[in-house]
Motif scaffolding. Structure first.
Motif, PDB file in Angstrom:
ATOM      1  N   ASN A  63     -34.050  15.315 130.435  1.00 34.37           N
ATOM      2  CA  ASN A  63     -32.591  14.838 131.006  1.00 34.37           C
ATOM      3  C   ASN A  63     -32.309  13.535 130.589  1.00 34.37           C
ATOM      4  O   ASN A  63     -33.120  12.575 130.764  1.00 34.37           O
ATOM      5  N   LEU A  64     -31.087  13.324 129.896  1.00 34.80           N
ATOM      6  CA  LEU A  64     -30.568  12.204 129.515  1.00 34.80           C
ATOM      7  C   LEU A  64     -29.146  11.891 129.483  1.00 34.80           C
ATOM      8  O   LEU A  64     -28.375  12.862 129.999  1.00 34.80           O
ATOM      9  N   THR A  65     -28.831  10.679 129.557  1.00 38.06           N
ATOM     10  CA  THR A  65     -27.448  10.128 129.442  1.00 38.06           C
ATOM     11  C   THR A  65     -26.787  10.731 130.807  1.00 38.06           C
ATOM     12  O   THR A  65     -27.268  10.605 132.118  1.00 38.06           O
ATOM     13  N   THR A  66     -25.824  11.201 131.009  1.00 40.02           N
ATOM     14  CA  THR A  66     -25.304  11.758 132.280  1.00 40.02           C
ATOM     15  C   THR A  66     -25.212  13.327 132.209  1.00 40.02           C
ATOM     16  O   THR A  66     -24.546  14.332 132.268  1.00 40.02           O
ATOM     17  N   SER A  67     -26.696  13.614 132.400  1.00 39.72           N
ATOM     18  CA  SER A  67     -27.001  15.149 132.334  1.00 39.72           C
ATOM     19  C   SER A  67     -26.785  15.603 133.712  1.00 39.72           C
ATOM     20  O   SER A  67     -26.610  14.896 134.727  1.00 39.72           O
ATOM     21  N   LEU A  68     -26.628  16.863 133.659  1.00 38.45           N
ATOM     22  CA  LEU A  68     -26.401  17.560 135.073  1.00 38.45           C
ATOM     23  C   LEU A  68     -27.551  18.351 135.124  1.00 38.45           C
ATOM     24  O   LEU A  68     -28.156  19.215 134.565  1.00 38.45           O
ATOM     25  N   THR A  69     -28.287  17.921 136.341  1.00 37.20           N
ATOM     26  CA  THR A  69     -29.749  18.360 136.384  1.00 37.20           C
ATOM     27  C   THR A  69     -29.569  19.980 137.003  1.00 37.20           C
ATOM     28  O   THR A  69     -30.344  20.578 136.390  1.00 37.20           O
ATOM     29  N   THR A  70     -28.551  20.292 137.876  1.00 36.55           N
ATOM     30  CA  THR A  70     -28.644  21.773 138.113  1.00 36.55           C
ATOM     31  C   THR A  70     -27.371  22.209 137.742  1.00 36.55           C
ATOM     32  O   THR A  70     -26.364  21.892 138.530  1.00 36.55           O
ATOM     33  N   PRO A  71     -26.887  22.642 136.692  1.00 36.40           N
ATOM     34  CA  PRO A  71     -25.571  22.741 136.209  1.00 36.40           C
ATOM     35  C   PRO A  71     -24.656  23.655 136.954  1.00 36.40           C
ATOM     36  O   PRO A  71     -24.899  25.047 136.927  1.00 36.40           O
ATOM     37  N   VAL A  86     -29.159   5.333 125.267  1.00 32.15           N
ATOM     38  CA  VAL A  86     -29.388   6.552 125.869  1.00 32.15           C
ATOM     39  C   VAL A  86     -30.319   6.355 127.077  1.00 32.15           C
ATOM     40  O   VAL A  86     -31.527   5.758 126.699  1.00 32.15           O
ATOM     41  N   THR A  87     -30.365   6.949 127.861  1.00 29.53           N
ATOM     42  CA  THR A  87     -31.189   6.827 129.192  1.00 29.53           C
ATOM     43  C   THR A  87     -32.088   7.998 129.554  1.00 29.53           C
ATOM     44  O   THR A  87     -31.441   9.176 129.536  1.00 29.53           O
ATOM     45  N   LEU A  88     -33.287   7.901 129.428  1.00 30.57           N
ATOM     46  CA  LEU A  88     -34.125   9.128 129.931  1.00 30.57           C
ATOM     47  C   LEU A  88     -34.313   8.983 131.412  1.00 30.57           C
ATOM     48  O   LEU A  88     -34.621   7.932 131.908  1.00 30.57           O
ATOM     49  N   LYS A  89     -34.214  10.544 131.910  1.00 32.62           N
ATOM     50  CA  LYS A  89     -34.176  10.375 133.302  1.00 32.62           C
ATOM     51  C   LYS A  89     -35.434  11.061 133.839  1.00 32.62           C
ATOM     52  O   LYS A  89     -36.062  10.719 134.775  1.00 32.62           O
ATOM     53  N   LYS A  90     -35.747  12.225 133.452  1.00 29.46           N
ATOM     54  CA  LYS A  90     -36.986  13.034 133.984  1.00 29.46           C
ATOM     55  C   LYS A  90     -36.914  14.178 133.256  1.00 29.46           C
ATOM     56  O   LYS A  90     -36.124  14.494 131.979  1.00 29.46           O
TER      57      LYS A  90
END
Lengths: 506, 506
Positions: A493-501, A476-480
């Motif tokens: 936000n993690l894995t393949t998140s949509l930051t602004t969906p 699991v990757t933590l992004k922001k």
């Protein structure tokens, strides 16, 4: 002291209920009659696609129809579907199907009584006030995003005041915004007002400025007057259904409003709460946000919906369904697998039951709920009804996570909800900076980052960076992170998140 | 055949009425009981400031209360105030005041039953579909603007898809958008569907492309299901009030929906229609757009509201009020001056009446309507009631203007509604190009520019380029045009128009 009916008012083909008023009345009048309804969580396998759905709402409707046919006073609490996404064709509605339908599904899907639109207006008005504060020198940076219920990918990143100020801004979907979260979590208009006051509008010389410092809050609560009232409707069989709060548990909290569930529990013996997309999103958030941190009820039982194709669609993803069932059972929640059959799948029930036996599940409930409605379930609910009648257990696992550091809490979620151990939770470059910036912002606003509740923001269709990888390779990757100080949440936000969906228009 | 009540449904503290269904029933059943109500137009002097208001809604409410006290079955039809503008503090609400109030003014001002929000969502969804059409190569230019009810000046000109496409777009206020105009002018959902299909989405290689060519129109009409239904409420005295359609006659048509007035006329003997800001905006549009071109009723009488200060505030603007009164009277409409007194002005009535006499007006009606409500008017309405009871005259002046060229029609409006003769209507550089471009667009879309109805777009506070100039120096400048092919309107910007109206947040 008044009766429940004093808080109900017809609103077109629905009723709207002043839940704040009714629950206040209950608190102030201990003698007022009420039930002590138990929460039955309906969740599902992680979907292969966000647009597919396993049939959680269909199941929820069939379940309450079946329970009521057995003499149990059951009701459902649904979140309001996103009209914009449905109207744009990006996703079907979320109001059941076939015999397991609401009486007016098209109206539920098509904007209900304007709740989402009011929240959109109120959040956008906050942005307008933030811009005015920039003009007046009270702010130099706007942090609160605009919202739109109608999806439009091009709105994710915009420049406003083109040709003059040329300020970068962004737009997110209305159901995912902080004001929706505040409406979902608050138990009174005063709490909403206090939480809106605590929202960070932006910064001035790096110092966070909250809306409470410069906005007349009655302008916001005025817009929300009717939006805070849950809607009430029925299934085709006449079973009671409450609808309130925003969807999309993958990118927000995505649970029904706490007051809608509390009100339903005071009115019925069993309250089915739908929590999707999959158990990793909706159930995780009901348990770890609503129940642990905001005083919502720990479920008395759970149903995890899947389809007959789950074990065939993609063998490399077939670990997910048993993981969800075992996880919930492991938390002490009696958990019932439910297979939502499609046309032509009736003859697969025996083999599906065998598979389930091999996995150590409770006996699965199975039926074609679109075709047969609650009748398909009625004879199969003995064990479920028994579980719902048992006294609530000592709820050892509902302790708040506030004592853990934020990174530890995320690792705890990754381990418990996605099956990825702490040493395979990876921090992407920039994550620590983002966490530090959020922490600084909170400190300057007089809040501790640790006081915020972690909300995982991720794709609805994945739990890890690659769900098809071998178990010991999954990460699991933590992004922001982003702090929602008014709602009291920290979006991670993690894995393949949509930051602004902003899903694609179809 | 059913009764009116079959088309009424409670909606919170209001009723919503299926006017399309009721009027269809009336058309199909000539024996169904109905009234032949007369329209009484309430308009006003041109305001010094858009935010001030002379008290048209207060007057409208007092008038129907007074007429009903006299035994006349009167009702009012109001436009829905813009919640966004009110919530932002840019303007007060528009629901009366003091004794001349609605029962739930805060709810009328604060979003009513979500009508405006639904229209906003539907128009923005059209923009989303236009953007998708760009992605698919069906369009290369988007012409339809986004809308926002909440004012935000920085949204006037935006760039979307920042950092990638960087496309310029614009945003206008929801009440002024083409879809609002379509809802106001249409008499059935089929007409709405047909008009939305005729809206120009954008162009491909210079060729106009309409939404009918690529959008599932049921997605738009689905969103509008409840928005097309007028709301019904009451004054504090219990007089009936219908609310439907968008405000801002200065920058759009700004009249109540045609069906709301037709329905009210079938239910009551006198129907007061409020038309503002001033007579140059609201009354001009009711007469020259609704009545001449869209079959609405020519008023049986008019009331022109002003305040005692009109003759004192700015002597160089004092020509405007008599101009309006004489203009309407000259059209054969019995026109009654009405002076809405404020506290401390009661002793000015005699001198105001003298002034009115000198100007050749009918005897003015005067009263402090905030303080005294309809009671202040009741004894003064003999002449008005008489005028409303006279049989309708042959309506010589209601002929369509379609035979004139567009520039001639604008000159005709400038002469008749603003008092500026044709030779002082100036075309700014670029106006002819803009007119030619609109004409080309229409031709390519298979429409004649002459088939569109001219809508003047201008400041609410001015009729000419400089209202303070001497009469023989006053000019009107034509700036640009924009075709709304679906609504059938041609917006013409003149004098000090706001092209994308986004008032300042206060």
């Amino acid at each position: 002291m008044s009766g429940f009916d004093d808080y109900v008012r017809p609103y077109g083909l629905f009723d709207k209920i002043d839940a704040f008023g009714y629950l206040k009345d209950l608190r102030e009048h201990p003698d007022m009659p009420r039930k002590q309804g138990r929460v039955l969580l309906v969740t599902a396998d992680t979907p292969l696609k966000a647009s597919r759905g396993e049939g959680k709402t269909t199941t929820t409707i069939a379940l309450i129809d079946a329970l009521r046919a057995r003499g149990v006073d059951a009701a459902a609490v649904l979140r309001q579907p996103s009209m914009g996404i449905t109207a744009a064709g990006s996703k079907g509605g979320a109001s059941g199907g076939g015999k397991s339908s609401l009486t007016h599904p098209e109206l539920v899907d098509w904007g209900l009584c304007g709740e989402m639109a009011a929240i959109e207006s109120a959040q956008n008005l906050l942005v307008s006030f933030a811009e005015k504060a920039v003009d007046e020198g009270r702010l130099d940076t706007v942090l609160v995003p605009r919202v739109s219920e109608v999806p439009s990918r091009s709105l994710r990143q915009i420049t406003v005041d083109r040709g003059k100020g040329d300020l970068p801004e962004r737009t997110v979907l209305t159901p995912t915004c902080e004001l929706m979260q505040i409406v979902v979590l608050s138990r009174s208009m005063e709490e909403i007002e206090r939480r809106v006051a605590g929202m960070v509008a932006g910064t001035l010389d790096g110092r966070p400025v909250t809306f409470g410092e410069f906005v007349d809050l009655w302008r916001i609560t005025g817009i929300l007057t009717d939006a805070v009232k849950p809607a009430f409707t029925q299934t085709l069989e006449g079973s009671p259904v409450y609808v309130h709060g925003g969807p999309f548990a993958n990118v927000s909290i995505g649970i029904p409003s706490l007051v809608s569930v509390e009100m339903a529990c005071a009115r019925h013996d069993v309250v089915v709460v739908e929590a999707g997309y999959g158990a990793d999103a909706g159930a995780q958030k009901w348990l770890d946000i609503a129940a642990r941190e905001y005083g919502a009820q720990w479920p008395a039982a759970a149903v995890v919906v899947t389809r007959a194709t789950t074990w065939r669609d993609d063998p490399r993803l077939s670990w997910r369904y048993p993981f969800h069932v075992h996880r919930l059972e492991g938390l002490g929640i009696p958990t019932f697998p439910l297979i939502n059959l499609w046309e032509g799948e009736d003859d697969q029930v025996d083999s599906l039951r065998e598979t389930a036996d091999g996995l150590g599940f409770r006996r699965p409930i199975a039926g074609n709920l679109f075709r047969d409605g609650g009748k398909a379930l009625e004879p199969q609910l003995d064990d479920l009804v028994k579980a719902l009648q048992e006294p609530a257990k000592a709820q050892a696992d509902t302790a708040s996570l506030h004592d853990m550091s934020v990174p530890d809490r995320i690792r705890w979620i990754a381990q418990s909800a996605y099956g990825v151990p702490a040493d395979r939770v990876i921090e992407r470059e920039g994550f620590q900076d983002s966490l530090q910036a959020a922490s600084d912002l909170c400190n300057k606003a007089g809040i501790s980052l640790e006081d915020l509740v972690v909300v995982a923001v991720k794709s609805p269709a994945t739990m890890t960076d690659d769900d098809r990888a071998d178990q010991d390779k999954r990460t699991v990757t933590l992004k922001k992170v982003e702090a929602h100080t008014g709602a009291g949440l920290l979006q991670v936000n993690l894995t393949t998140s949509l930051t602004t969906p902003m899903p694609k228009i179809v």
